[in-house]
Write a protein that holds these residues in place. Structure first.
Motif, PDB file in Angstrom:
ATOM      1  N   LEU A   1       0.812  -1.381   0.196  1.00  0.00           N
ATOM      2  CA  LEU A   1      -0.333  -0.044   0.140  1.00  0.00           C
ATOM      3  C   LEU A   1       1.284   1.070  -0.021  1.00  0.00           C
ATOM      4  O   LEU A   1       0.712   2.029  -0.548  1.00  0.00           O
ATOM      5  N   SER A   2       2.147   1.485   0.703  1.00  0.00           N
ATOM      6  CA  SER A   2       2.672   2.661   0.842  1.00  0.00           C
ATOM      7  C   SER A   2       3.892   1.967  -0.563  1.00  0.00           C
ATOM      8  O   SER A   2       3.808   3.948  -1.034  1.00  0.00           O
ATOM      9  N   LEU A   3       4.152   1.412  -1.626  1.00  0.00           N
ATOM     10  CA  LEU A   3       4.548   1.833  -2.624  1.00  0.00           C
ATOM     11  C   LEU A   3       3.387   2.093  -2.919  1.00  0.00           C
ATOM     12  O   LEU A   3       3.853   2.978  -4.637  1.00  0.00           O
ATOM     13  N   LEU A   4       2.062   2.110  -3.235  1.00  0.00           N
ATOM     14  CA  LEU A   4       1.041   1.920  -4.073  1.00  0.00           C
ATOM     15  C   LEU A   4       1.382   3.166  -4.068  1.00  0.00           C
ATOM     16  O   LEU A   4       0.852   4.263  -5.434  1.00  0.00           O
ATOM     17  N   VAL A   5       0.956   4.098  -3.222  1.00  0.00           N
ATOM     18  CA  VAL A   5       1.175   5.407  -2.477  1.00  0.00           C
ATOM     19  C   VAL A   5       1.837   6.731  -2.984  1.00  0.00           C
ATOM     20  O   VAL A   5       1.800   7.181  -3.965  1.00  0.00           O
ATOM     21  N   ALA A   6       3.282   5.958  -3.022  1.00  0.00           N
ATOM     22  CA  ALA A   6       4.445   6.336  -3.620  1.00  0.00           C
ATOM     23  C   ALA A   6       4.828   6.736  -5.787  1.00  0.00           C
ATOM     24  O   ALA A   6       5.686   7.449  -5.619  1.00  0.00           O
ATOM     25  N   MET A   7       4.164   5.213  -5.937  1.00  0.00           N
ATOM     26  CA  MET A   7       4.636   5.094  -7.465  1.00  0.00           C
ATOM     27  C   MET A   7       4.168   6.501  -7.408  1.00  0.00           C
ATOM     28  O   MET A   7       2.649   7.390  -7.866  1.00  0.00           O
ATOM     29  N   PRO A   8       5.010   6.661  -9.117  1.00  0.00           N
ATOM     30  CA  PRO A   8       5.972   6.583  -9.676  1.00  0.00           C
ATOM     31  C   PRO A   8       7.142   6.975  -9.279  1.00  0.00           C
ATOM     32  O   PRO A   8       8.297   6.495  -9.848  1.00  0.00           O
ATOM     33  N   ASP A   9       7.189   8.324  -8.578  1.00  0.00           N
ATOM     34  CA  ASP A   9       8.115   9.313  -8.353  1.00  0.00           C
ATOM     35  C   ASP A   9       8.968   8.422  -7.286  1.00  0.00           C
ATOM     36  O   ASP A   9      10.153   9.022  -7.040  1.00  0.00           O
ATOM     37  N   ARG A  10       8.281   7.897  -6.291  1.00  0.00           N
ATOM     38  CA  ARG A  10       8.869   7.983  -5.231  1.00  0.00           C
ATOM     39  C   ARG A  10       9.507   6.787  -4.499  1.00  0.00           C
ATOM     40  O   ARG A  10       9.065   6.393  -3.483  1.00  0.00           O
ATOM     41  N   LEU A  11       8.732   5.585  -6.139  1.00  0.00           N
ATOM     42  CA  LEU A  11       8.663   3.966  -5.123  1.00  0.00           C
ATOM     43  C   LEU A  11       9.957   3.485  -4.622  1.00  0.00           C
ATOM     44  O   LEU A  11      10.441   2.859  -3.804  1.00  0.00           O
ATOM     45  N   HIS A  12      11.131   3.983  -5.078  1.00  0.00           N
ATOM     46  CA  HIS A  12      12.780   4.119  -4.928  1.00  0.00           C
ATOM     47  C   HIS A  12      12.789   3.917  -3.156  1.00  0.00           C
ATOM     48  O   HIS A  12      13.497   3.754  -2.487  1.00  0.00           O
ATOM     49  N   SER A  13      12.321   5.913  -2.809  1.00  0.00           N
ATOM     50  CA  SER A  13      12.332   6.147  -1.503  1.00  0.00           C
ATOM     51  C   SER A  13      11.059   5.641  -0.693  1.00  0.00           C
ATOM     52  O   SER A  13      11.678   5.607   0.312  1.00  0.00           O
ATOM     53  N   VAL A  14      10.866   4.880  -1.026  1.00  0.00           N
ATOM     54  CA  VAL A  14       9.809   4.022   0.203  1.00  0.00           C
ATOM     55  C   VAL A  14      10.408   2.695   0.133  1.00  0.00           C
ATOM     56  O   VAL A  14       9.882   1.849   0.896  1.00  0.00           O
ATOM     57  N   ALA A  15      10.877   2.370  -0.604  1.00  0.00           N
ATOM     58  CA  ALA A  15      11.491   0.261  -1.146  1.00  0.00           C
ATOM     59  C   ALA A  15      12.491   0.383  -0.157  1.00  0.00           C
ATOM     60  O   ALA A  15      12.671  -0.218   0.486  1.00  0.00           O
ATOM     61  N   LEU A  16      12.974   1.451  -0.382  1.00  0.00           N
ATOM     62  CA  LEU A  16      14.801   1.415   0.683  1.00  0.00           C
ATOM     63  C   LEU A  16      14.317   1.361   2.076  1.00  0.00           C
ATOM     64  O   LEU A  16      14.804   0.434   2.772  1.00  0.00           O
ATOM     65  N   PRO A  17      13.935   2.264   2.555  1.00  0.00           N
ATOM     66  CA  PRO A  17      13.482   2.014   4.525  1.00  0.00           C
ATOM     67  C   PRO A  17      12.795   1.074   4.590  1.00  0.00           C
ATOM     68  O   PRO A  17      12.824  -0.310   5.607  1.00  0.00           O
ATOM     69  N   TRP A  18      12.061  -0.312   3.647  1.00  0.00           N
ATOM     70  CA  TRP A  18      11.399  -0.986   4.287  1.00  0.00           C
ATOM     71  C   TRP A  18      12.551  -1.776   3.771  1.00  0.00           C
ATOM     72  O   TRP A  18      11.946  -2.724   4.715  1.00  0.00           O
ATOM     73  N   THR A  19      13.481  -2.043   3.088  1.00  0.00           N
ATOM     74  CA  THR A  19      14.403  -2.975   2.954  1.00  0.00           C
ATOM     75  C   THR A  19      15.170  -2.739   4.026  1.00  0.00           C
ATOM     76  O   THR A  19      15.745  -3.648   4.596  1.00  0.00           O
ATOM     77  N   VAL A  20      15.451  -1.282   4.579  1.00  0.00           N
ATOM     78  CA  VAL A  20      16.468  -1.700   5.623  1.00  0.00           C
ATOM     79  C   VAL A  20      15.514  -1.540   6.793  1.00  0.00           C
ATOM     80  O   VAL A  20      15.623  -3.079   8.084  1.00  0.00           O
ATOM     81  N   ILE A  21      14.404  -1.928   7.544  1.00  0.00           N
ATOM     82  CA  ILE A  21      13.486  -2.728   8.135  1.00  0.00           C
ATOM     83  C   ILE A  21      13.153  -3.967   8.740  1.00  0.00           C
ATOM     84  O   ILE A  21      13.905  -4.611   9.349  1.00  0.00           O
TER      85      ILE A  21
END
Length: 609
Positions: free
Chosen positions: A284-304
């Motif tokens: 859901l958070s990636l859906l909100v962030a797409m398309p221009d902020r996908l990496h900015s949201v995906a990276l914190p999830w990866t760290v978590i």
């Protein structure tokens, strides 16, 4: 599994050594690691557009941002046609679709302008036509189509151009082939094996009902599919492809965490609920962030997810160290494989696409191998315990069954014995009062000696039967006295010398012999004496009686002619011997006959008291 990892590392190091050896060819290879770049969607390099000088490799996260292709111009100088073959350009890292032009002439194109989601695992080797080369300065123009880092979920899918090497085709071909083997065939084989072991783990989880195997299998299969998707073109719009790739790692990581927790025996409902909620929150958070902020949201999830995985790993190692050292060493070995694999990737010459993912795959292989070994050991132990428990249970059941049968048999025997005792007493009384009186009359009144003798024998047999029917036990000393008197009378008539070997204490013994045993022993003794008188032609007979704490033994030996050869091996067929053995068997005893022509006969009767 460790052997597989060592083989893969050896292959990687061998390919690296080959690549390094090729960096010192006969003629120098030109390394083009600087370029001027401009963003423009034009058929040729835009000379009139503002240009920027960039160092390669260049990823679109720090150079030119926005939509549309980017042009890169690289220049190199040649002084003439090389003596050792055609010139070629080797692009080791190009993560996007691209067009390559030599001196403004198209010499290579990959996927055209439509394929934006091309992987960077595949190197490119392009032959430079000699007709297009000029003495002096030549230009290579690369038109790169792709997505900037902010629009991709994984960094490896951002548009990237690495340094370009110019040399002869013979010099660059080994580099190209080594790169394809390492990042092509070996990578594909590694991911395929990870997927296969994941499927095997799922099957084992279904058969063994072990949940942690199911989570491991799901994590392995998901990891293999994720890596396959990272290196493939998805039949989806670019934004949705990146959203899918950004969401997929979450359930994979959750399954890996739950595997570690379940493997060490910990199950917390609230924690598992939070982990599974992440599988909903992340997409859901990636859906909100797409398309221009996908990496900015995906990276914190990866760290978590990475931090959660490290915490679960630390807890597993702590718990396994205190409760199961075998499991501790399995995961510790997998961590060592991971660290060594990362070291190999760091020492690899040139860029390493999908950094760390090969190392994780090797660690998964090591974990599966360790778990397979561990399950084999546990299975062997459980099988041994089950066999032991089964044997004990069968022994116990057999003991109980024997006890039940004995108790039931004793109860049945007691009931039958009570009824039989009454009936025997009635029959014994009838025989004694009626038949006994008549036989006694015949003995005293008959004028025929033969009839009187037969009547006397019948009377004796009847009295013996009556004694057996009454069931009254008899003292052993009295029984021996009766037998001695009867046998001496019969043997003396046949002119046979008789010797009795009876200890004096037995003649005075008050030990009891059951009525049945007394009757059957008397009949066996009579049959043996009859055979002695009628068939043996013996002149001497010896009877020995021995009694121990449990058994009564009667031995009758003579010096007669023995049993004829024609009856050798067939002793039960004549002289009433089968009857004697049958009577002994009825009393849980045995009657053995030993004889040979010219060596006399020995009959040994053994009965339990």
């Amino acid at each position: 599994m460790s052997a597989l990892w060592l083989m893969l590392c050896a292959s990687l190091l061998g390919a690296a050594s080959a690549a390094q050896a090729q960096t010192v060819p006969q003629a120098p290879i030109l390394l083009l690691n600087a370029a001027v770049a401009a963003r423009a969607d034009t058929p040729l390099f835009p000379d009139n557009t503002p240009l920027r000088l960039l160092r390669l490799p260049d990823t679109w996260d720090r150079s030119l941002h926005g939509d549309g292709p980017v042009w890169y111009r690289l220049s190199f100088n040649i002084s003439g046609t090389p003596d050792d073959g055609l010139l070629a350009a080797y692009l080791e890292q190009v993560c996007a679709a691209f067009d390559l032009r030599l001196n403004n002439r198209l010499v290579h194109s990959r996927a055209g302008t439509g394929g934006l989601d091309r992987p960077c695992l595949e190197p490119v080797l392009v032959t430079l036509p000699g007709a297009l080369l000029v003495t002096g300065v030549n230009t290579l123009d690369v038109k790169l189509y792709g997505q900037p880092l902010q629009r991709v979920a994984v960094r490896d899918r951002a548009a990237t151009l690495g340094p370009i090497q110019i040399g002869t085709l013979a010099q660059l071909t080994p580099l190209y082939q080594a790169r394809r083997v390492v990042h092509g065939s070996i990578t594909l084989a590694l991911y395929s094996v990870v997927g296969a072991i994941g499927a095997a783990a799922l099957v084992l989880a279904f058969l063994s009902r072990l949940p942690y195997l199911g989570f491991f299998g799901a994590a392995s299969v998901g990891w293999a599919l994720l890596l396959g998707l990272l290196g493939a073109e998805l039949p989806l719009p670019s934004a949705w492809s990146e959203w899918l790739l950004g969401s997929a790692p979450v359930p994979v990581a959750v399954c890996a965490i739950l595997f570690l927790l379940r493997y060490c025996g910990l199950r917390l409902t609230w924690l598992e609920t939070i982990l599974w909620l992440q599988c909903l929150m992340a997409p859901l958070s990636l859906l909100v962030a797409m398309p221009d902020r996908l990496h900015s949201v995906a990276l914190p999830w990866t760290v978590i997810l990475l931090l959660e995985l490290l915490a679960a790993l630390a807890f597993f190692l702590w718990r396994a160290w205190h409760h199961s050292r075998e499991d501790f060493w399995i995961i510790s070995t997998a961590l060592a494989v991971l660290v060594c694999s990362l070291g190999v990737e760091l020492s690899w010459p040139g860029p390493v696409p999908m950094f760390g993912k090969h190392a994780i795959s090797l660690a998964l292989l090591e974990i599966f191998g360790g778990m397979a070994w561990r399950m084999h050991q546990l299975f062997k132990g459980a099988l041994a315990d089950a066999e032991s428990a089964k044997a004990q249970l069968e022994s116990r059941v057999q003991e109980i069954s024997v006890d039940m049968e004995q108790n039931y048999g004793q109860m049945a025997e007691m009931r039958v014995e009570q009824v039989a005792a009454k009936e025997r007493k009635r029959i014994a009384a009838d025989l004694h009062d009626d038949l006994g009186a008549k036989l006694l009359t015949i003995v005293h009144t008959s004028d025929n000696e033969r009839i009187a003798t037969l009547a006397r024998e019948a009377l004796e047999e009847m009295r013996l039967s009556v004694r057996g029917l009454t069931g009254k036990s008899m003292q052993l000393g009295d029984a021996l006295g009766d037998w001695r008197s009867e046998v001496m009378g019969r043997v003396s008539q046949g002119g046979i010398e008789l010797v009795w070997n009876i200890p004096d204490d037995l003649l005075m013994s008050e030990r009891k012999m059951s009525a049945r045993a007394y009757v059957q022993t008397t009949r066996i003794l009579r049959e043996a004496v009859s055979n002695l008188i009628k068939h043996s032609r013996a002149s001497h007979c010896e009877i020995t009686v021995r009694v121990d704490s449990n058994d009564f033994e009667l031995t009758i030996s003579d010096n007669g002619k023995g049993i004829p050869m024609e009856l050798d091996g067939k002793l039960d067929r004549g002289h009433g011997m089968s009857t004697m053995k049958s009577r002994a068997k009825q009393l849980q005893g045995q009657c053995l006959v030993e004889s040979g022509p010219g060596f006399g006969t020995t009959i040994r009767l053994t009965l339990p008291l």
